[in-house]
Design a protein around this motif. Structure first.
Motif, mmCIF file in Angstrom:
data_model
loop_
_atom_site.group_PDB
_atom_site.id
_atom_site.type_symbol
_atom_site.label_atom_id
_atom_site.label_comp_id
_atom_site.label_asym_id
_atom_site.label_seq_id
_atom_site.Cartn_x
_atom_site.Cartn_y
_atom_site.Cartn_z
ATOM 1 N N GLN A 113 40.149 124.740 42.794
ATOM 2 C CA GLN A 113 39.755 124.127 44.051
ATOM 3 C C GLN A 113 40.701 124.610 45.144
ATOM 4 O O GLN A 113 41.907 124.387 45.075
ATOM 5 C CB GLN A 113 39.828 122.603 43.913
ATOM 6 C CG GLN A 113 39.184 121.872 45.060
ATOM 7 C CD GLN A 113 39.331 120.366 44.911
ATOM 8 O OE1 GLN A 113 39.637 119.852 43.852
ATOM 9 N NE2 GLN A 113 39.130 119.657 45.998
ATOM 10 N N ASN B 93 41.367 124.351 49.069
ATOM 11 C CA ASN B 93 41.014 123.641 50.296
ATOM 12 C C ASN B 93 41.693 124.303 51.479
ATOM 13 O O ASN B 93 42.890 124.545 51.444
ATOM 14 C CB ASN B 93 41.480 122.186 50.226
ATOM 15 C CG ASN B 93 40.670 121.369 49.242
ATOM 16 O OD1 ASN B 93 39.597 121.791 48.803
ATOM 17 N ND2 ASN B 93 41.186 120.214 48.888
ATOM 18 N N THR C 17 43.260 123.475 54.343
ATOM 19 C CA THR C 17 43.727 122.174 54.820
ATOM 20 C C THR C 17 43.880 122.140 56.325
ATOM 21 O O THR C 17 43.887 121.085 56.919
ATOM 22 C CB THR C 17 45.052 121.792 54.155
ATOM 23 O OG1 THR C 17 45.942 122.893 54.274
ATOM 24 C CG2 THR C 17 44.852 121.484 52.698
ATOM 25 N N THR D 298 46.185 126.742 53.149
ATOM 26 C CA THR D 298 45.304 126.374 52.046
ATOM 27 C C THR D 298 46.114 125.632 51.001
ATOM 28 O O THR D 298 47.314 125.782 50.903
ATOM 29 C CB THR D 298 44.688 127.625 51.378
ATOM 30 O OG1 THR D 298 45.729 128.551 51.135
ATOM 31 C CG2 THR D 298 43.632 128.244 52.227
ATOM 32 N N ARG E 269 30.609 119.228 46.744
ATOM 33 C CA ARG E 269 31.582 118.273 46.220
ATOM 34 C C ARG E 269 31.139 116.876 46.643
ATOM 35 O O ARG E 269 30.709 116.698 47.779
ATOM 36 C CB ARG E 269 32.968 118.533 46.801
ATOM 37 C CG ARG E 269 33.456 119.947 46.603
ATOM 38 C CD ARG E 269 34.765 120.177 47.329
ATOM 39 N NE ARG E 269 35.169 121.574 47.178
ATOM 40 C CZ ARG E 269 36.336 122.060 47.588
ATOM 41 N NH1 ARG E 269 37.209 121.272 48.186
ATOM 42 N NH2 ARG E 269 36.638 123.322 47.417
ATOM 43 N N ASP F 23 36.269 118.044 58.525
ATOM 44 C CA ASP F 23 35.943 118.711 57.288
ATOM 45 C C ASP F 23 36.693 117.967 56.181
ATOM 46 O O ASP F 23 37.910 117.811 56.266
ATOM 47 C CB ASP F 23 36.422 120.170 57.382
ATOM 48 C CG ASP F 23 36.058 120.961 56.147
ATOM 49 O OD1 ASP F 23 35.912 120.357 55.070
ATOM 50 O OD2 ASP F 23 35.922 122.189 56.262
ATOM 51 N N GLU G 139 37.810 118.742 53.536
ATOM 52 C CA GLU G 139 38.887 119.506 52.899
ATOM 53 C C GLU G 139 40.201 119.399 53.646
ATOM 54 O O GLU G 139 41.260 119.616 53.080
ATOM 55 C CB GLU G 139 38.535 120.997 52.909
ATOM 56 C CG GLU G 139 37.743 121.453 51.755
ATOM 57 C CD GLU G 139 37.417 122.924 51.903
ATOM 58 O OE1 GLU G 139 38.310 123.722 52.221
ATOM 59 O OE2 GLU G 139 36.250 123.269 51.707
#
Lengths: 537, 1001
Positions: free
Chosen positions: B85, B87, B89, B97, B837, B970, B972
């Motif tokens: 996973q 993300n 961020t 990420t 997700r 978002d 994420e």
């Protein structure tokens, strides 16, 4: 042949393994001082200054909002102090900064107390640490009731300290004051003198003794409502103070605040007045006078009809400029909870009073002056006026124990003293006219029934503690049943009264969940077993 | 039966002398029938056939990696490996990420997997800066067993990166790659478009009553008159504060077309250009590549430039082999530090933010927020990072059975970071607006806080050494049984040093130098540190193979780290115990073992494997366990002083211990036209390390210690289908389902929860580890509800809440669905990657801010002038013990007016109920779409160009969020930690469209 090669490499590794421990012994932190090197002398001043930061910021705001002395400037801010006004979300994060700010720093005093002292050379430091710890510990008990004490301050050795009965803590603090005095008396000739490390009394140990007496007196006076055995205990202990010496001047901590950086500035100055670059923080615009305090200071200039304001009619408090900057000649504030257009926040002007620099002891609004004068003045731990009012109250309550206390003169000297405390680097405010004016006003001056004199004591205490320790005032307000001085709830309040205590902070529910009493929001608004013991009757 | 050749099992000595031709097709595991014969690079550069790999892994090849010309390898890996996973961020010119492999095994500490580049351990930073083009493939080692040889370093999994090397032909090959792409803000919050600037009762500019409120041209909140109010709607009226010329700007009082926030953002442009030259022969090669990246973000002035030079070469002479590579990365970034997005989000929809482009702070559209354009320019950060990595790999073969290898790397980096802020003194700016209530007021009195100038500079230097010395053995024990073993030693020595200086108040404006700072920040408040840590380990690896169908792998490692060297306070001696890590695994291929299963036309391949691993994770830093004193705030003042450390680490802390069981199955049907991969695992982590909140009464506020345990379990299923496959047309599909959960089983005696973030930006909610619950969970203040689920309010119409935090959601998804497809027709290839997700939530700071600003859609779903009644709310008209719930008709605060509405949303709404701001994090995202056309060789045959392809691509092309997520953020994005909190100091998510060109000569 092959085998030999294999063996050689294994041996090589084995040799390396032996030497490998030294290779890894590099884990001593080169960036910080080691804990072994921390002596009482190194810790003592920082421990006071760091703890005072909470008194000079969070507790200043908490006490003044709760006492309806300060209000949020709703002309410029949307929904200021909503939780404080509505009281609908008094939960574990409501002013948790008081607990979280004070408790861990008190561990430094506890560290000094338990510092090796077989030769008694640390006596002075240990005594002063006990006194400072008691001074702040009292506030934790007064705001939270039962709290960890006997198992507290042990760091990693006890991560879940149990809660002690608040009565036991009070008694322990009172005993500590006697112990501190004994340590000072028994300090050997070669005991370490505190000197400049003593940022309160510059090493003057007799001042520490008087401060110990003062704190003991304050602890016992808080127990005015207790009954039975506790009352007997209180009276016995008070009797030990009947001829004691108390502080004879305001008690400041003066670590040498400096304008060199924001961190080195006086914390109240930084939060409410200016940063080291001379810029004014948002909180300066946020904080204004509450209509309640403005009315008291202006002599009820708005002719508010509420009976509790009538005692102020026509008496303009000479200290008002020391509390707030005036707008159009008066302190102009906002009614707690009112938004523009509502009663208490009229639409004719959006300019309201902001805090007077005298709050931090400065006589000018120029940033440079505020910085230098407030830094030099330091943090006001306890004012002499507060002591005098306590003594005036003792004269009323315990005339048998304190026959030498003259209530009226103590009361008047407190007001005179407050004018001196608020001098702001100039001359003392002459309070004589004011004292004469209020002498005919029950509830404001020393006149009328005993109950009215209590009201007068509390009203004066309210005004003079606004700048230095309003949380003390809020606790006293609770002690007298939230009656004196009359302190209206915000217009948006959803509770019938103000909280009698705070809810334990989230950090306790998270870190000490097996010990912390589970109390609800409702529990803090009524008297019950969670209320501090001195307020349960 | 043919005996397995030793070369397959043997340790291939170098990272570069592998079977290169086969590796190049690694990405296409579906296409090549005998792909499993191919060698994959695992831990310590040990190579083995995929058949012999006992733990779960996935190799991603360069084609798949580069299909959408991503800026970094992490971005390029998103959604391509089930269980991995990634993300984003925080979007930005240099996006951050967070990589989580198979969920959380720890409640604190870094989740980023170990990065190994060409056989040696590298940093995540290097990984993110390495141009994806020079990567040959990445072996994502998901199973703990595959990483066991790295001991504590590998507990988050390992990404084994193998860079490209030269050709083996004796000719020079030149490749060019180029891409240009355009980035735009995407998914900005949906805000109400019915009401504009103003606030009830704020009448000093205009005292006209418009339905219970006032119009204020310099308000930042949309609590003003309705746009359809005939008395003001559509009129050309003032907006903002007076401009420098004393005039007001004017605009129609109506919602502006489009999205007035989006107007602030530009189109970001990124250019990526690179070439590489390679040549080589049977026993030597060289490879040189140069890449340049220039990225301009959607915020003008935010730029990133990166130059990467990478050189690799090798030579083999007889029994001696030597390979080396050097990479030099030079990167500079220029970014604003201003909190722009939070200012922008407040802009009422009647304001066209572009009108205030040149207005500065003084002429902003509002006096209650900063002008985002001015803020963008006033506070800026510049960073220059130069790093070089040298890797050397030596090998000597004593004979056919024994060889010695050494892999070592030295990473050196120097970074200079400068941040500066210019002063803005709002106290000196006096509003010139004659005839209005604000005339003569200073800007500060209107609410604009002054900005203090500041300058800070930080220089840091990093030097990391990593070296493995390995002795390799390979023997045929019998005709059928092969044995290979590696024993070795690893030394890691990391050093970093940082020097900072800075302060506030620049004497001469715009002169950014430490000598110009009037109020220097005390050195001890700045980052001035020297950090050194070392690690020493011995390891052994044994592989046994029975013919070509049964494989056993055993590993062991004993590790000692200086970070765990403990010196009890008051003593001088250190103690440090070696910590053993070990693993064992088996792989079995029935389709090769049993005659009856061989050459089966339906089930052509079956592999089952399983492993047990004991590894660890030492998530503490150097010196953490050394007890130190700290400075009180502001000291040294008159005296120097110290305090006890409030945030210590247990001196005898141990690494976290992970015990993992894993089972895998791989099925291939119809000549691998259909493949099914499954993997299930369970990791029990004991001695969890976390810095948990302690009772402040102890004198410490948090303690980093071994507490409790957590069970991380889950499974992944990957399905691959190739419905069509011919020379000209091929279509493949891949889907994956992965599910993880981390169950907090224990948090130590007396502790029921650990707060990671307790209070998210004034919202009473945070992220926690709670005993007996999945990790991480969101807890916060919750609405009290009646048995029918209706919100209970008190007599004044305000929601009743409980005083303690309750569970409101969880941060990690229930499951992740991954999907990718690849369609090729002749030279044309279309590739799509997507994922879904669901089940996760996040705390939205944006929703709170929009509520304050009157921009939430829910603030217009009722008549504002009548006050706000919480929809569906009830009041308890009975007693506490015998409640009777009757529908509530009381407005919030018992104030049935516009003011009551505005006061609630701009006050109590934000701070009283955390539940309100916990948003469903469900998202379906089309991560990449790419269409590439390979010019037919026939067209190029007469030119010197060997191959040429052009492509168009999109990243983050489309996204769909849950209905309750009105594009607040978002899901994420997060501000560090384990996620779960999206804040307004981040930028909105972005999407990118681009064109690429690749040519080789």
């Amino acid at each position: 042949m092959k085998k030999i090669k294999f063996l050689v490499s294994v041996i090589a590794c084995g040799v390396l393994l032996n030497s490998c421990n030294d290779y890894l012994d590099i884990n001593e932190n080169p960036n910080s001082v080691h804990q072994e090197d921390l002596t009482p002398q190194l810790i003592f001043p920082g421990a006071i200054t760091q703890t005072y930061r909470t008194q000079g910021t969070t507790m200043l705001e908490f006490g003044n909002i709760m006492m309806n002395s300060w209000a949020g400037n709703s002309y410029a801010f949307g929904g200021p102090f909503t939780n404080e006004y509505t009281l609908s979300s008094v939960n574990s994060s409501f002013y948790s900064g008081i607990w979280d700010g004070i408790y861990p720093n008190l561990a430094n005093f506890a560290y000094i107390e338990s510092y090796p002292n077989s030769d008694k050379r640390q006596n002075n430091y240990i005594a002063a640490a006990k006194i400072m710890k008691a001074y702040y510990m009292q506030y934790l008990v007064d705001l939270y009731g039962d709290v960890p004490y006997s198992e507290a301050f042990q760091g990693q050795k006890n991560l879940t300290p149990r809660y002690d009965d608040d009565v036991a803590i009070y008694k322990s603090l009172i005993e500590d004051m006697d112990a501190a005095k004994a340590l000072i008396t028994s300090a050997p000739a070669n005991a370490l003198a505190m000197g400049t490390a003593d940022i309160v009394f510059a090493g003057n140990m007799s001042n520490w003794t008087t401060f110990a007496n003062t704190i003991k007196f304050k602890l016992l006076m808080r127990m005015s409502n207790v009954t039975g055995d506790l009352a007997t205990y209180r009276n016995q202990q008070l009797a030990t103070l009947s001829t004691a010496s108390f502080i004879s001047a305001d008690v400041f901590e003066k670590p040498g605040y400096a304008g060199t950086s924001d961190a080195a500035l006086h914390p109240t100055t930084l939060t409410y007045f200016t940063n080291s670059a001379g810029n004014i923080p948002q909180r300066n615009l946020l904080i204004t006078a509450s209509e309640n305090l403005a009315t008291a200071l202006n002599g009820n200039n708005l002719s508010l009809p509420d009976t509790y304001y009538q005692k102020y009619n026509g008496i303009v408090d000479p200290r008002r400029l020391r509390l707030f900057l005036t707008v159009g000649g008066v302190v102009r504030g906002v009614r707690q909870g009112a938004t523009p257009g509502q009663p208490g926040a009229p639409n004719d002007s959006n300019v309201v009073s902001s805090l007077s620099p005298y709050t931090v002891g400065a006589n000018s609004t120029a940033a440079g002056t505020i910085i230098s004068q407030s830094n030099a003045r330091g943090g006001l731990l306890m004012s002499l006026a507060e002591l005098n009012l306590l003594k005036a109250e003792a004269a009323l309550r315990y005339p048998g124990i304190f026959p030498s206390f003259d209530g009226q003169s103590l009361f008047n000297s407190a007001i005179t003293q407050s004018g001196l405390t608020m001098n702001g680097n100039t001359t003392a405010i002459n309070m004589a006219t004011y004292i004469a004016q209020i002498s005919t006003r029950p509830g404001l001056g020393w006149v009328g029934s005993t109950e009215q004199k209590y009201e007068a004591i509390m009203t004066q205490k309210w005004i003079l503690l606004t700048q230095s320790n309003p949380t003390e005032m809020y606790i006293e307000f609770n002690r007298l049943g939230q009656k004196y001085p009359a302190s209206p709830l915000a217009t948006t309040a959803t509770r019938p009264n103000k909280p009698l205590r705070l809810i334990y902070p989230t950090s306790e529910y998270v870190g000490n969940s097996s010990n912390v009493p589970n109390i609800s929001s409702n529990d803090v608004f009524v008297k019950n077993q969670y209320t501090p013991f001195w307020n349960q009757n | 039966m043919k005996k397995l050749t030793t070369s397959v099992l043997a340790v291939v000595l170098t990272a570069s002398f592998g079977i290169v031709s086969a590796q190049q097709t690694q990405g296409d595991t579906l296409r090549t029938q005998d792909i499993r014969e191919v060698v994959v690079t695992g831990a310590l550069g040990i190579k083995k056939r995929q058949d012999a790999v006992v733990s779960s892994n996935k190799v991603v090849g360069d084609k798949e990696l580069n299909q959408a010309a991503s800026q970094s390898i992490s971005q390029a890996l998103i959604s391509k490996v089930s269980g991995l996973q990634i993300n984003t961020t925080n979007s930005g010119v240099n996006p951050t990420t967070k990589i989580i492999l198979r969920g959380f095994r720890s409640i604190s500490g870094d989740t980023n997997p170990l990065v190994v580049i060409d056989g040696v351990v590298a940093t995540m930073n290097v990984f993110n800066q390495l141009p994806p083009d020079i990567v040959e493939n990445i072996n994502v080692i998901k199973g703990q067993q595959g990483a066991a040889l790295y001991g504590s370093l590998g507990s988050n999994g390992v990404l084994v990166v193998t860079t490209k090397r030269g050709t083996r032909s004796e000719r020079i090959s030149v490749n060019l790659s180029s891409s240009v792409e355009f980035t735009n803000s995407y998914k900005l919050p949906i805000r109400q478009r019915l009401f504009g600037q103003g606030y009830p009762g704020e009448a000093d500019y205009s005292d006209v009553d418009y339905g219970g409120t006032n119009w204020v041209p310099y308000e930042n909140t949309a609590w003003g008159p309705a746009f359809n109010d005939p008395n003001i709607g559509g009129q050309l009226i003032e907006v903002g504060l007076p401009q420098a010329n004393g005039e007001f700007l004017r605009t129609t009082y109506s919602a502006k077309k489009g999205d007035n926030i989006r107007n602030f953002f530009d189109t970001g442009i990124q250019f990526k250009n690179g070439f590489n030259v390679s040549t080589g022969g049977a026993d030597s090669y060289t490879f040189l590549s140069y890449d340049r990246l220039e990225n301009e973000f959607i915020v003008p002035g935010d730029k990133l430039k990166r130059n990467t030079v990478f050189f690799k070469g090798g030579k083999k002479i007889g029994k001696f082999r030597m390979d080396g590579n050097v990479s030099i990365i030079d990167q500079s970034t220029h970014q604003t530090n201003g909190n722009l997005y939070a200012q922008l989000l407040q802009t009422p929809t009647n304001v066209d933010i572009r009108d205030f482009r040149n207005s500065g702070f003084a002429g902003n559209y509002t006096s209650f927020a900063y002008n985002p354009y001015a803020l963008r320019d006033i506070s800026r950060g510049d960073s220059r990072l130069t790093s070089s990595t040298g890797i050397i790999s030596l090998g000597y073969e004593f004979n056919d059975h024994i060889s010695l290898t050494y892999n070592g790397s030295l990473y050196m980096a120097g970074q200079e970071v400068e941040n500066h802020t210019d002063a803005f003194n709002s106290n000196e700016i006096i509003i010139n607006a004659p005839g209005t209530g604000i005339d003569g007021a200073t800007l500060r009195q209107l609410g604009v806080a002054a900005i203090t100038s500041a300058y800070n500079k930080q220089n840091s230097r990093v030097r990391n050494y990593y070296g493995d010395l390995i002795l390799n053995f390979k023997y045929d024990l019998t005709n059928d049984i092969n044995f290979s073993a590696n024993i070795g030693n690893n030394i890691t020595d990391n050093f970093s040093s940082t020097t900072s200086a800075g302060g506030t108040n620049l004497r001469i404006p715009y002169f950014y130098n430490i000598s110009n700072v009037v109020n220097p920040t005390p050195a001890y408040n700045l980052n001035n540190t020297y950090i050194r840590s070392r690690q020493y380990a011995f390891f052994a690896n044994v592989d046994l193979g029975l013919k070509d169908y049964l494989f056993v792998n055993l590993t062991g490692r004993i590790e000692q780290s200086s970070r765990l060297s403990a010196r009890p306070t008051g003593t001088t001696d250190f103690s440090n115990k070696g910590i053993p890590y070990y693993s064992g695994g088996v792989s079995f291929i029935p389709t090769k073992a049993f005659d009856g299963l061989k050459d089966n036309s339906v089930l052509n391949y079956l592999k089952i494997s399983g492993s047990y691993t004991v590894t660890g994770n030492a998530v503490i830093g150097a010196y953490d366990n050394d007890e130190v004193g700290v400075f009180p705030t502001g000291y040294p003042l008159l005296n120097s002083s110290f305090l006890l450390n409030k945030n210590p680490t247990n001196q005898f802390i141990k690494p976290e211990a992970n015990k993992t069981l894993e089972g895998n199955i791989f099925l291939g049907f119809l000549k691998d036209r259909i493949t099914i991969e499954g993997s299930a695992f369970q990791t029990d982590t004991d001695d969890l390390i976390t810095g948990s909140t302690t009772s402040a009464a102890t004198g410490i506020v948090s303690l980093t210690n071994n507490i409790g345990n957590i069970r991380n379990s889950g499974f992944e299923v990957d399905l691959g289908i190739t419905p069509f496959k011919s020379e000209n047309f091929e279509w493949s599909l891949r889907g994956s389902y992965s599910k993880y959960e981390s169950l907090v089983k224990d948090l130590g005696p007396g502790v029921d929860e650990v707060g990671l973030t307790q209070d998210a930006y004034g919202i009473p909610a945070g992220v926690f580890a709670v005993k007996g619950e999945r990790f991480p969970v969101i807890k916060g203040i919750k609405y009290e509800r009646d048995p029918n689920g209706n919100i209970i309010v008190d007599q004044t119409g305000l929601p009743v809440t409980n005083s303690k935090y309750q569970i409101l959601g969880k941060v990690t998804p229930d499951y992740i669905l991954g999907f990718s497809t690849n369609v090729r027709y002749k030279g044309l290839t279309l590739a799509v990657t997507a994922d879904y997700r669901t089940g996760n939530s996040f705390i939205s700071d944006t929703k709170s801010l929009l509520g304050f600003a009157g921009a939430l859609e829910k603030t217009v779903e009722f008549d504002r002038a009548q006050g706000y009644i919480i929809p569906g709310s009830v009041q308890n008209t009975g007693t506490a013990t015998n409640p009777i719930y009757t529908p509530n008709t009381t407005t919030v605060g018992d104030d049935p007016s516009y003011a009551g509405t505005a006061n609630y949303f701009s006050g109590a709404y934000q701070t009283s109920v955390g539940e309100e701001f916990v948003v469903d994090g469900t998202a379906l995202k089309i991560r990449e779409i790419s269409l590439a056309y390979q010019i037919p060789k026939s067209v190029l045959s007469s030119t010197f160009v060997r191959s040429l392809s052009v492509g168009v691509y999109a990243r983050n092309a489309f996204a769909w969020y849950a209905k309750s997520n009105r594009n607040f953020a978002d899901p994420e994005t997060s501000n560090g930690g384990v996620g779960g909190i999206a804040v307004t100091s981040q930028y909105p998510t972005t999407r990118t469209f681009g064109f690429s060109l690749n040519a080789s000569f």
